[in-house]
Design a protein around this motif. Structure first.
Motif, PDB file in Angstrom:
ATOM      1  N   GLU B  85     -70.450 -40.207  25.902  1.00 12.20           N
ATOM      2  CA  GLU B  85     -71.014 -40.989  25.655  1.00 12.20           C
ATOM      3  C   GLU B  85     -72.485 -39.922  24.294  1.00 12.20           C
ATOM      4  O   GLU B  85     -72.799 -40.622  23.785  1.00 12.20           O
ATOM      5  N   ILE B  87     -71.273 -37.758  22.592  1.00 12.90           N
ATOM      6  CA  ILE B  87     -70.842 -38.427  20.675  1.00 12.90           C
ATOM      7  C   ILE B  87     -71.328 -39.571  20.353  1.00 12.90           C
ATOM      8  O   ILE B  87     -71.617 -39.320  19.079  1.00 12.90           O
ATOM      9  N   VAL B  88     -71.047 -40.351  21.191  1.00 13.23           N
ATOM     10  CA  VAL B  88     -71.535 -42.073  20.381  1.00 13.23           C
ATOM     11  C   VAL B  88     -72.518 -41.655  20.025  1.00 13.23           C
ATOM     12  O   VAL B  88     -73.104 -42.554  19.035  1.00 13.23           O
ATOM     13  N   ILE B  89     -73.748 -40.953  20.863  1.00 11.84           N
ATOM     14  CA  ILE B  89     -75.553 -41.744  20.426  1.00 11.84           C
ATOM     15  C   ILE B  89     -75.147 -40.799  19.413  1.00 11.84           C
ATOM     16  O   ILE B  89     -75.975 -41.039  18.736  1.00 11.84           O
ATOM     17  N   VAL B  91     -73.553 -40.267  17.183  1.00 12.18           N
ATOM     18  CA  VAL B  91     -72.994 -41.005  15.224  1.00 12.18           C
ATOM     19  C   VAL B  91     -73.614 -41.448  15.193  1.00 12.18           C
ATOM     20  O   VAL B  91     -74.857 -41.815  14.087  1.00 12.18           O
ATOM     21  N   ALA B  92     -74.224 -43.246  15.985  1.00  9.62           N
ATOM     22  CA  ALA B  92     -74.951 -44.344  15.904  1.00  9.62           C
ATOM     23  C   ALA B  92     -76.162 -43.761  15.437  1.00  9.62           C
ATOM     24  O   ALA B  92     -77.050 -43.864  14.324  1.00  9.62           O
ATOM     25  N   PRO B 148     -78.371 -45.098  27.509  1.00 13.29           N
ATOM     26  CA  PRO B 148     -77.687 -44.903  25.762  1.00 13.29           C
ATOM     27  C   PRO B 148     -78.708 -45.525  24.648  1.00 13.29           C
ATOM     28  O   PRO B 148     -78.990 -44.413  23.746  1.00 13.29           O
ATOM     29  N   PHE B 152     -80.459 -43.448  21.675  1.00 13.93           N
ATOM     30  CA  PHE B 152     -79.803 -43.124  20.416  1.00 13.93           C
ATOM     31  C   PHE B 152     -81.135 -44.171  19.800  1.00 13.93           C
ATOM     32  O   PHE B 152     -81.385 -43.091  18.144  1.00 13.93           O
TER      33      PHE B 152
END
Lengths: 271, 273
Positions: B85, B87-89, B91-92, B148, B152
């Motif tokens: 999570e 990493i996702v946050i 990148v986005a 998240p 983000f």
């Protein structure tokens, strides 16, 4: 120069065919990754809350204004604590960062093979963990309070200061060091008279710069119980006392702006 | 030879002394004593419960020992979910933050934008820089709910202040001649930006973007503390349950990822700059 032929007309273009294909693939991968990430975020989001957000934001705003001005009398001690956390933390960090920096710099380290990697590991590991996490850890170890905050800020700042400092040491003018060495100076004398005067401006700049960052960080350390104005913030948030929260946020904003101003002034005077 | 005494001190006079850091004597002493007084005052207001510290040292030793024996397995599902999570946050938010900060940087460069736009964009940058990530995260969690999405949005917002400011400074210090040459060839405004300005600031933009990605990952590790998603929540739970071996495992993963990111970002930066 890549040129495209259209009806016998030579057109300039920026990239050759293979280059632009490569670029397209890169963009495709990038966009696909972003789309995937966004989907992950979107899946775990309760969209009802998001559509409801403007109303909530309005609601919070109407509760938070006007700030509860008389609460400021209770903020004097927390602000003093915050200042202490930042200042003492920076002083501790600098004291510890100086030897680490000298051990990490290629031209002053006693041993490139053994000691330099250790110094670099200290720098990276202290730098990559946020001061809030250090604070969490230290609170578990030495109990909540300002002291934990000071140590957390100090540990976090070691890596930052040492990294900038050792880069400054590596960039010094070797001629001056050689001149001091030629007079028959010992290792410590070379350091004191050949290296230190050259890195002193950088050192002062780093100290003030980090102090400024530490003021920002120490304002929120209280959220995990490490003292300072963050304690008041989390207490007010927990009881949903929004007028107090807005006043605290204002005070933090003022503190941050003042510290940035001071650090810009001091750095302007030094450099 | 042996009886001729050679007194260096007499020959060259007074021994050399290092010049003081602050020239004026009273100022030097005033600064020094103010510093000492501050230290004493600060020391007096900090309450250190030494007996508590002494008790805690045992726990500290346990934690340090945990680093030699980190436990990746027993909570591996939670750990990997949290890291993923984060990493996702990262990148986005980096993508969105960079995309928003480019137009703002163009607006905040005095040599491109007219004064009203310049002031608006500089205002946005100043607000974004003055508000700390964690405070923004608290407010956004209150508004958008846990998860998240709040993280983000926080990091996207923080990216704007950082990237737009540094990019605007780079645009302001660019070479005007190249941009003017493009303008003289009859380019539109967009073409002017694309061919006159962009090639000059691209290396810096790439370097800053990678650097910001690195920062965003570090920040995403703490957003979980206030409920904004990512590994922070898992870490906080591990500390609360005194599961130091799991906490050590998480910290080691964070350090490893940050090191990898830092290494690759410095590689990218040295290639493009």
């Amino acid at each position: 120069m890549p040129i495209r032929d259209v009806n016998n007309l030579k057109l300039w273009q920026r990239r050759s065919g293979r280059e632009s294909l490569f670029h397209w693939i890169l963009w495709l991968i990038g966009i696909a990754t972003f789309a995937y990430c966004w989907q992950q975020i979107s899946n775990t989001t309760t969209w009802f809350f998001v559509w409801d957000a403007p109303r909530i934001a309005n609601d919070i705003w109407s509760r938070a204004t006007p700030p509860k001005w008389e609460y400021i009398t209770q903020l004097g001690k927390p602000i003093w604590d915050t200042l202490n956390i930042a200042t003492l933390g920076t002083i501790f960090a600098l004291v510890l960062a100086i030897p680490v920096a000298f051990l990490a710099a290629r031209n002053t380290t006693p041993s490139r093979l053994f000691i330099r990697p250790i110094a670099l590991i200290i720098i990276v590991s202290t730098r990559s963990i946020n001061s809030l996490i250090w604070a969490l850890l230290l609170i578990a170890i030495i109990g909540p309070g300002v002291f934990a905050g000071v140590i957390a800020i100090a540990i976090r700042s070691i890596g930052f200061c040492a990294k900038l400092l050792y880069e400054a040491i590596e960039e010094i003018d070797e001629a001056q060091v050689e001149a001091i060495t030629a007079t028959g100076a010992s290792r410590w004398q070379v350091m004191a008279y050949g290296i230190v005067p050259q890195i002193l401006p950088a050192f002062a700049g780093i100290a003030v710069f980090r102090w400024d960052i530490n003021i920002r960080e120490s304002t929120v350390l209280g959220l995990v119980g490490a003292g300072g104005i963050g304690l008041q913030l989390s207490a007010s948030l927990n009881v949903l006392a929004w007028p107090q929260v807005s006043l605290i946020l204002l005070v933090i904003l003022v503190a941050v702006v003042i510290s940035e101003w001071v650090s810009a002034k001091v750095r302007g005077a030094i450099i | 030879m042996s009886n001729s005494t050679f007194d260096v001190q007499k020959k060259i006079g007074k021994p050399w002394n290092k010049p003081p850091l602050v020239g004026r004597k009273w100022l030097r002493w005033a600064l020094f004593s103010a510093f000492i007084v501050y230290l004493i005052l600060a020391y007096m207001t900090i309450e250190v419960n030494w007996s508590r510290v002494y008790v805690g040292l045992e726990r500290g030793k346990k934690f340090i020992l945990a680093f030699t024996n980190p436990d990746f397995t027993s909570r591996s599902a939670d750990i990997w979910e949290g890291i993923f999570e984060s990493i996702v946050i990262t990148v986005a938010s980096s993508v969105v933050g960079i995309a928003i900060s480019i137009p703002i940087a163009l607006g905040a460069a005095r040599n491109l934008a007219p004064l009203p736009i310049y002031l608006v964009c500089r205002g946005i940058i100043a607000i974004s820089r003055a508000l700390q990530e964690i405070i923004v995260a608290i407010l956004l969690v209150a508004i958008f709910g846990f998860g998240p999405l709040a993280g983000f949005l926080t990091l996207s917002f923080a990216t704007i202040g950082f990237l737009a400011k540094l990019l605007a400074e780079d645009i302001e210090s660019m070479d005007r001649v190249q941009a003017e040459a493009i303008k003289a060839s009859g380019a539109r405004w967009t073409q002017w930006i694309n061919y006159g300005v962009q090639p000059q600031v691209m290396p810096r933009l790439i370097g800053l973007s990678v650097y910001r990605l690195d920062i965003n990952f570090r920040e995403s590790a703490i957003l979980g503390l206030v409920g904004a998603g990512g590994i922070g929540a898992t870490l906080n739970t591990a500390f609360d349950r005194y599961e130091y071996d799991t906490a050590a495992a998480i910290l080691l993963i964070i350090i490893a990822i940050v090191m990898a990111l830092e290494y690759s970002s410095s590689a990218v930066r040295s290639r493009v700059q």
